[in-house]
Enzyme design. Sequence first.
Site, PDB file in Angstrom:
ATOM      1  N   TYR A 137      -1.802   0.568   9.913  1.00 10.49           N
ATOM      2  CA  TYR A 137      -2.033  -0.043   8.916  1.00 10.49           C
ATOM      3  C   TYR A 137      -0.828  -0.224   7.813  1.00 10.49           C
ATOM      4  CZ  TYR A 137      -4.039  -1.022   4.118  1.00 10.49           C
ATOM      5  OH  TYR A 137      -3.663  -1.549   3.001  1.00 10.49           O
ATOM      6  N   THR A 173       0.792  -1.245   0.146  1.00  9.54           N
ATOM      7  CA  THR A 173      -0.076   0.005  -0.123  1.00  9.54           C
ATOM      8  C   THR A 173       0.666   1.276   0.207  1.00  9.54           C
ATOM      9  OG1 THR A 173      -1.462   1.376   1.201  1.00  9.54           O
ATOM     10  CG2 THR A 173      -0.161  -0.219   2.616  1.00  9.54           C
TER      11      THR A 173
END
Length: 328
Positions: free
Chosen positions: A142, A118
């Site tokens: 995250y 990501t």
Amino acid sequence: MQKHILVTGGAGYIGSHACKALKAAGYVPVTFDNLATGWQEAVKFGPFEQGDLLDRARLDEVFAKWSPVAVMHFAALSQVGEAVAKPGHYWRVNVGGSLNLIEAAVAAGCQNFVFSSTCATYGDQDGVVLDETTQQRPSNPYGSSKRAIEEILRDFEVAHGLRHVIYRYFNVAGADPEGEVGEFHQPETHLIPLMLDVVSGKRAALTLHGTDYPTPDGTCIRDYVHVSDLVDAHVLGLKWLEDQRDSRVFCLGTGTGFSVREVVNEARVVTNQDVPMNEGPRRPGDAIQLVSGSARAVQELGWTPERSSLKQMIADAWRWHETGHYNK
């Protein structure tokens, strides 16, 4: 001879599209998913194995049964606000589960690994088109958990020869043109499906999470890529590894960011309907602006993001939204 690819999270939004692309490319995708957020109805393109990445014994069974030539790893917890509130849960599931998967792959002699990372590993870096050389400094658990998995893959290449392709991207949108699979979460947290719920009357209004960001219209900015383009890149990454190329990191994006208000305005045009909105506070951990370039993927992989205009992504998502839903 059939080549089996183990696709973790293959019952989810991106994973199911990847399975479709793999089948079209001549592979047999084997979905491994615990169905916590995925949908068994989305597993249409190959065998299904239910299991959890934290269950190493189950992983070993699946590797022994199918002897996959590669892993395509999508399965992860991915909600930034939840990650900020429950960091331990994210480190345990994302990092612990990925470590189990990587160790199981190496033990089974499966030495090709395609990882869905990501752009959240970069954190807040405004006014910059993020690329593979940009320093990673994640601003939430995250992003930190995904960066840690990237580091594990590098360590396992040194120790065990596990070759990998890592993809960093942020917002994924749209649905496959044939409407076989699409985006549907419970609960829904992604902007475009939430917005389309409002258009179709399933929600009263869209909540803008923060309208005081230092951007032209006060809402945060993201780069969007069409899910079909995204998974095409993953298949190209698999072929890259099969050609015995070196491990590589690729960013996937259009290099153009859109604010939340710009996305909403485009939806009004595509659907020819209004999108009522309410203003709410910022969500913890949300970055101001994330825009990702893809020059390396275009030049080295030959990747072409053909469907990644904002208009096309919303139009494809709208078509799926009106016809396709899964049921637990």
